[in-house]
Enzyme design. Structure first.
Site, PDB file in Angstrom:
ATOM      1  N   ALA A  37      56.711  60.174  46.156  1.00 34.02           N
ATOM      2  CA  ALA A  37      56.263  60.754  44.888  1.00 34.02           C
ATOM      3  C   ALA A  37      57.381  60.798  43.856  1.00 34.02           C
ATOM      4  O   ALA A  37      57.181  60.450  42.684  1.00 34.02           O
ATOM      5  CB  ALA A  37      55.712  62.163  45.133  1.00 34.02           C
ATOM      6  N   ARG A 108      57.651  59.633  59.513  1.00 33.37           N
ATOM      7  CA  ARG A 108      58.787  60.193  58.780  1.00 33.37           C
ATOM      8  C   ARG A 108      59.543  61.267  59.557  1.00 33.37           C
ATOM      9  O   ARG A 108      60.598  61.714  59.119  1.00 33.37           O
ATOM     10  CB  ARG A 108      58.305  60.769  57.446  1.00 33.37           C
ATOM     11  CG  ARG A 108      57.425  62.000  57.593  1.00 33.37           C
ATOM     12  CD  ARG A 108      56.645  62.331  56.331  1.00 33.37           C
ATOM     13  NE  ARG A 108      57.447  62.441  55.140  1.00 33.37           N
ATOM     14  CZ  ARG A 108      56.932  62.613  53.916  1.00 33.37           C
ATOM     15  NH1 ARG A 108      55.620  62.659  53.760  1.00 33.37           N
ATOM     16  NH2 ARG A 108      57.716  62.710  52.871  1.00 33.37           N
ATOM     17  N   GLY A 230      41.317  65.075  37.100  1.00 32.86           N
ATOM     18  CA  GLY A 230      40.757  63.802  37.545  1.00 32.86           C
ATOM     19  C   GLY A 230      39.985  63.104  36.442  1.00 32.86           C
ATOM     20  O   GLY A 230      40.489  62.911  35.325  1.00 32.86           O
ATOM     21  N   ALA A 259      48.582  58.313  41.060  1.00 31.69           N
ATOM     22  CA  ALA A 259      48.038  58.675  39.748  1.00 31.69           C
ATOM     23  C   ALA A 259      48.653  59.965  39.227  1.00 31.69           C
ATOM     24  O   ALA A 259      49.005  60.074  38.048  1.00 31.69           O
ATOM     25  CB  ALA A 259      46.518  58.800  39.831  1.00 31.69           C
ATOM     26  N   ASP A 261      51.579  61.214  40.007  1.00 35.34           N
ATOM     27  CA  ASP A 261      52.976  60.942  39.648  1.00 35.34           C
ATOM     28  C   ASP A 261      53.044  60.214  38.313  1.00 35.34           C
ATOM     29  O   ASP A 261      53.929  60.467  37.496  1.00 35.34           O
ATOM     30  CB  ASP A 261      53.651  60.109  40.731  1.00 35.34           C
ATOM     31  CG  ASP A 261      53.617  60.788  42.099  1.00 35.34           C
ATOM     32  OD1 ASP A 261      53.702  62.025  42.148  1.00 35.34           O
ATOM     33  OD2 ASP A 261      53.493  60.069  43.106  1.00 35.34           O
TER      34      ASP A 261
END
Length: 315
Positions: A37, A108, A230, A259, A261
């Protein structure tokens, strides 16, 4: 040392995007890209001509080398990125979808970035930046990255630098929802601008409307709250003004990852260029709309020429 417009920090991972639709275990071919991000935001700002820096750790491995090369290609400052031979660089697998939200599987745990701690913090580097962008992800990755985030925020706040905070909730990384809410809100109220999605705002505050969610943070000292709605655009509120900024039309949503970010890229760049909050949110909506029309996490982020052309032709 050159000044920075924005500094951010977090974990970057190699991203393998499926080349065909279907369950990840059945996909044979993937395209490698970059995920994260905070790196998305740094890349987006750099494409708009801002000096953006990113702080982190990567492993001394092929993925770490790839991440450093990609960010250098994007002209992101990586002076505060350290290589750690003890731990690997994380990676992700992402499904290809015809529209909407793809399934993403992350690898991760125990990564080099997860061991970035407050002892790695370089105050001289962060002091060069006019603005700090934070997300809630480093708060969730590990106690080490949380301590780094707390130190970075305290340092920048002490210097009077502006701070944006995007909750970017990752419930799977937290021990409990209660811990997530308490920790994220503790950091959010120390920022100048809080940027939740509507669903995130509901989780974090227990409230339902954008107006109520914004008031929750404003009453605790935040300067402005911008809530991503949104397909309905975005809502913003300060103690002096509020409004809803309409979305840009999108014919087909290819991939929603990145989106939010992209929205942050537009908002932050607008604020640093002294646009009104309304116009900064409008720019955020534009980049968010461009982002969902591309498969990669940041493939749709524009340079200034593309952005202004898009906005002029669409408004």
């Amino acid at each position: 040392m050159n000044p920075l417009d924005v500094v951010t920090f977090g974990e970057a991972m190699a991203l393998f995007m499926a080349d065909e639709t279907g369950p990840l275990d059945e996909v044979k071919h993937f395209t490698r890209e970059l995920a994260g991000a905070e790196t998305n935001v740094a890349i987006g700002l750099a494409r708009l001509g801002l000096n953006a820096g990113w702080a982190s750790k990567v492993g001394e491995d092929a993925f770490g080398t790839y991440i450093m090369k990609r960010l250098a290609e994007e002209k992101v400052d990586v002076e505060h990125v350290f290589k750690d031979s003890r731990y690997p660089t994380g990676f992700q697998l992402k499904e290809k979808v015809l529209s909407g939200d793809p399934f993403v599987q992350s690898f991760r745990k125990g990564s080099a970035a997860s061991y970035m701690n407050e002892e790695d913090f370089r105050p001289d580097y962060f002091s060069r930046a006019a603005h700090l962008h934070m997300t809630g992800i480093p708060l969730a990755v590990s106690s080490h990255t949380r301590s780094f985030a707390e130190k970075a925020q305290r340092h920048m706040k002490t210097l009077g630098k502006s701070i944006t905070f995007d909750p970017n909730l990752r419930p799977a990384l937290w021990a409990s929802e209660e811990e997530m809410i308490e920790t994220v809100n503790k950091m959010a109220v120390q920022a100048d601008y809080v940027l939740p999605g509507l669903a995130e705002g509901k989780v974090l505050t227990g409230l339902s409307s954008p107006e109520e969610i914004a008031a929750f943070y404003l009453n605790q000292g935040v300067k402005a709250v911008v809530i991503k709605l949104g397909e309905d655009g975005a809502y913003y509120k300060t103690f002096k003004e509020e409004g809803v900024v309409s979305p840009f039309p999108v014919e087909a949503v290819v991939d929603t990852v990145g989106a939010g970010d992209g929205f942050a890229v537009g908002l932050i760049s607008g604020l640093l260029e002294n646009l009104s909050l309304h116009d900064a949110v409008l720019r955020g909506n534009a980049i968010g709309a461009l982002a969902v029309q591309s498969q990669g996490d940041n493939d749709g982020y524009p340079d200034r020429h593309v952005l202004f052309d898009y906005m002029n032709q669409t408004i």
